[in-house]
Design a protein around this motif. Structure first.
Motif, PDB file in Angstrom:
ATOM      1  N   GLU A  52       0.780  -1.242   0.166  1.00 27.62           N
ATOM      2  CA  GLU A  52       0.040  -0.120   0.027  1.00 27.62           C
ATOM      3  C   GLU A  52       0.758   1.420  -0.121  1.00 27.62           C
ATOM      4  O   GLU A  52       1.982   1.268   0.490  1.00 27.62           O
ATOM      5  CB  GLU A  52      -0.915  -0.052   1.554  1.00 27.62           C
ATOM      6  CG  GLU A  52      -2.029  -0.999   1.286  1.00 27.62           C
ATOM      7  CD  GLU A  52      -2.893  -0.695   2.634  1.00 27.62           C
ATOM      8  OE1 GLU A  52      -2.956   0.307   3.147  1.00 27.62           O
ATOM      9  OE2 GLU A  52      -3.174  -1.691   2.938  1.00 27.62           O
ATOM     10  N   ALA A  53       0.416   2.308  -0.652  1.00 24.92           N
ATOM     11  CA  ALA A  53       1.219   3.599  -0.587  1.00 24.92           C
ATOM     12  C   ALA A  53       0.742   4.277   0.847  1.00 24.92           C
ATOM     13  O   ALA A  53      -0.317   4.465   1.127  1.00 24.92           O
ATOM     14  CB  ALA A  53       0.643   4.504  -1.733  1.00 24.92           C
ATOM     15  N   LEU A 135       7.160  14.388   5.721  1.00 20.18           N
ATOM     16  CA  LEU A 135       7.030  12.817   5.830  1.00 20.18           C
ATOM     17  C   LEU A 135       7.582  12.047   4.832  1.00 20.18           C
ATOM     18  O   LEU A 135       7.519  12.545   3.332  1.00 20.18           O
ATOM     19  CB  LEU A 135       5.466  12.278   5.801  1.00 20.18           C
ATOM     20  CG  LEU A 135       4.713  13.455   6.719  1.00 20.18           C
ATOM     21  CD1 LEU A 135       3.154  13.090   6.672  1.00 20.18           C
ATOM     22  CD2 LEU A 135       5.035  12.797   8.366  1.00 20.18           C
ATOM     23  N   LYS A 136       8.256  10.803   5.111  1.00 18.42           N
ATOM     24  CA  LYS A 136       8.514   9.997   3.989  1.00 18.42           C
ATOM     25  C   LYS A 136       7.355   9.144   3.619  1.00 18.42           C
ATOM     26  O   LYS A 136       6.643   8.637   4.492  1.00 18.42           O
ATOM     27  CB  LYS A 136       9.861   8.858   4.693  1.00 18.42           C
ATOM     28  CG  LYS A 136      10.796   9.714   5.210  1.00 18.42           C
ATOM     29  CD  LYS A 136      11.701   8.368   5.890  1.00 18.42           C
ATOM     30  CE  LYS A 136      12.611   8.804   6.817  1.00 18.42           C
ATOM     31  NZ  LYS A 136      13.565   7.716   7.515  1.00 18.42           N
ATOM     32  N   VAL A 137       7.367   8.857   2.501  1.00 21.98           N
ATOM     33  CA  VAL A 137       6.256   8.041   1.782  1.00 21.98           C
ATOM     34  C   VAL A 137       6.833   6.906   0.912  1.00 21.98           C
ATOM     35  O   VAL A 137       8.102   7.200   0.093  1.00 21.98           O
ATOM     36  CB  VAL A 137       5.259   8.765   1.017  1.00 21.98           C
ATOM     37  CG1 VAL A 137       4.641   9.787   2.051  1.00 21.98           C
ATOM     38  CG2 VAL A 137       5.954   9.697  -0.051  1.00 21.98           C
ATOM     39  N   ASN A 138       6.390   5.794   0.776  1.00 22.11           N
ATOM     40  CA  ASN A 138       6.886   4.975  -0.076  1.00 22.11           C
ATOM     41  C   ASN A 138       6.382   4.965  -1.497  1.00 22.11           C
ATOM     42  O   ASN A 138       6.734   4.281  -2.370  1.00 22.11           O
ATOM     43  CB  ASN A 138       6.436   3.416   0.383  1.00 22.11           C
ATOM     44  CG  ASN A 138       5.099   3.056   0.492  1.00 22.11           C
ATOM     45  OD1 ASN A 138       4.332   3.940   0.382  1.00 22.11           O
ATOM     46  ND2 ASN A 138       4.729   1.819   1.019  1.00 22.11           N
ATOM     47  N   SER A 141       3.414   8.993  -5.900  1.00 20.86           N
ATOM     48  CA  SER A 141       2.393   9.072  -7.375  1.00 20.86           C
ATOM     49  C   SER A 141       0.986   8.891  -6.686  1.00 20.86           C
ATOM     50  O   SER A 141       0.242   9.513  -6.737  1.00 20.86           O
ATOM     51  CB  SER A 141       3.002   8.195  -8.198  1.00 20.86           C
ATOM     52  OG  SER A 141       4.149   8.675  -8.719  1.00 20.86           O
ATOM     53  N   THR A 142       0.889   7.622  -6.136  1.00 15.20           N
ATOM     54  CA  THR A 142      -0.375   7.553  -5.594  1.00 15.20           C
ATOM     55  C   THR A 142      -0.923   8.005  -4.556  1.00 15.20           C
ATOM     56  O   THR A 142      -2.135   8.594  -4.635  1.00 15.20           O
ATOM     57  CB  THR A 142      -0.374   5.493  -5.000  1.00 15.20           C
ATOM     58  OG1 THR A 142       0.097   4.908  -5.865  1.00 15.20           O
ATOM     59  CG2 THR A 142      -1.738   5.279  -4.334  1.00 15.20           C
ATOM     60  N   ILE A 143      -0.276   8.472  -3.574  1.00 11.92           N
ATOM     61  CA  ILE A 143      -0.857   9.436  -2.382  1.00 11.92           C
ATOM     62  C   ILE A 143      -0.957  10.797  -3.044  1.00 11.92           C
ATOM     63  O   ILE A 143      -2.017  11.332  -2.675  1.00 11.92           O
ATOM     64  CB  ILE A 143       0.500   9.383  -1.389  1.00 11.92           C
ATOM     65  CG1 ILE A 143       0.429   8.213  -0.856  1.00 11.92           C
ATOM     66  CG2 ILE A 143       0.014  10.561  -0.270  1.00 11.92           C
ATOM     67  CD1 ILE A 143       1.541   7.984   0.361  1.00 11.92           C
ATOM     68  N   ALA A 179       9.841  11.279  -1.382  1.00 11.10           N
ATOM     69  CA  ALA A 179       9.835   9.631  -1.635  1.00 11.10           C
ATOM     70  C   ALA A 179      11.494   9.593  -1.587  1.00 11.10           C
ATOM     71  O   ALA A 179      12.003   8.408  -2.112  1.00 11.10           O
ATOM     72  CB  ALA A 179       9.409   9.361  -2.903  1.00 11.10           C
ATOM     73  N   TRP A 180      12.395  10.737  -1.297  1.00  9.50           N
ATOM     74  CA  TRP A 180      13.632  10.322  -1.117  1.00  9.50           C
ATOM     75  C   TRP A 180      14.049   9.786  -0.051  1.00  9.50           C
ATOM     76  O   TRP A 180      13.362   9.704   1.049  1.00  9.50           O
ATOM     77  CB  TRP A 180      14.271  11.783  -1.198  1.00  9.50           C
ATOM     78  CG  TRP A 180      14.313  12.412  -2.463  1.00  9.50           C
ATOM     79  CD1 TRP A 180      13.484  13.466  -2.514  1.00  9.50           C
ATOM     80  CD2 TRP A 180      15.026  12.291  -3.621  1.00  9.50           C
ATOM     81  NE1 TRP A 180      13.447  13.944  -4.080  1.00  9.50           N
ATOM     82  CE2 TRP A 180      14.429  13.287  -4.478  1.00  9.50           C
ATOM     83  CE3 TRP A 180      16.114  11.556  -4.109  1.00  9.50           C
ATOM     84  CZ2 TRP A 180      15.003  13.455  -5.889  1.00  9.50           C
ATOM     85  CZ3 TRP A 180      16.582  11.692  -5.285  1.00  9.50           C
ATOM     86  CH2 TRP A 180      16.023  12.757  -6.198  1.00  9.50           C
TER      87      TRP A 180
END
Length: 181
Positions: A52-53, A135-138, A141-143, A179-180
Motif C-alpha cells: 500500500e502507498a 513525511l517519508k512516503v513509499n 505518485s499514488t498518495i 519519496a527520497w
C-alpha cells in the motif's frame, strides 16, 4: 462397606482428575491452534499492507526562525542537536534564505532564516513552506493522486518525477511528502 465406598470415591476422583486434565489439554491444543491460525492470518495481512502507498516515517521538521540566538540555544545547548549543514538557498520565494540542518539520533530539524533584505519577498510566515514537517512516503505518485482527488492543492505538480511536494492540511498545517531516501 466403608472400604468399598472409599475405593469407589478414589476411582471417581481419579476419573475426574483424568477427565479434567484431558479437557485442559484439549483446550490448550485448541487455543494454540487457534492462535497459530490467527497469527498466520496477521502475517498475511501485514504482507498485504507492505504494497500500500503510505507514510513510512518522519523525514524532518522545518521551523522558520524569528530569533536566531534563542533558537540555537534551545536546539543545540538545551535539546542536544548538532548542526550538520548550513546553506543559503536561491530561487523564487527562497532568495537569500539560510537553512541550517540540526540532527539528533534519527531526527533532523531544519531551521530557516530569511535574509533581512528579502523578508518582503516571502509573504506572511503562515503562507510559506518555511514551517512544515516532511513525511517519508513509499509511493508519492499514488498518495499525490489521492490528495488531488480529495481536493488538496499540491505545491509541486511534478511530484512523481521530483519525489516531493507540499500541501496545506485541513488545519492550516503545511505538510511535505518525500519519496527520497
Amino acid at each position: 462397606m466403608t472400604t468399598i465406598t472409599s475405593t469407589k470415591k478414589k476411582k471417581n476422583n481419579t476419573r475426574s482428575r483424568l477427565l479434567w486434565k484431558f479437557s485442559l489439554l484439549a483446550a490448550l491444543i485448541f487455543t494454540s491452534t487457534s492462535c497459530f491460525s490467527q497469527s498466520e492470518k496477521s502475517t498475511v495481512k501485514i504482507e498485504e499492507n507492505k504494497s500500500e502507498a503510505k507514510v513510512t516515517g518522519l523525514k524532518y521538521i522545518c521551523i522558520h526562525v524569528l530569533e536566531l540566538e534563542k533558537t540555537l540555544k534551545l536546539y543545540r545547548e538545551i535539546l542536544g542537536f548538532k548542526m550538520t549543514k548550513a546553506e543559503v538557498l536561491h530561487g523564487p520565494g527562497l532568495e537569500g534564505m539560510l537553512v541550517m540542518k540540526l540532527k539528533t539520533n534519527d531526527l533532523t530539524i531544519g531551521l530557516s532564516l530569511t535574509a533581512p533584505e528579502f523578508i518582503d519577498t516571502i509573504g506572511p510566515i503562515g503562507n510559506t513552506n518555511h514551517n512544515h514537517f516532511m513525511l517519508k512516503v513509499n509511493d508519492i505518485s499514488t498518495i499525490g493522486d489521492k490528495l488531488k482527488e480529495e481536493g488538496y492543492e499540491l505545491e509541486n505538480e511534478h511530484y512523481a518525477r521530483d519525489k516531493y511536494t507540499f500541501f496545506v492540511g485541513p488545519n492550516g498545517e503545511i505538510i511535505g511528502l518525500s519519496a527520497w531516501d
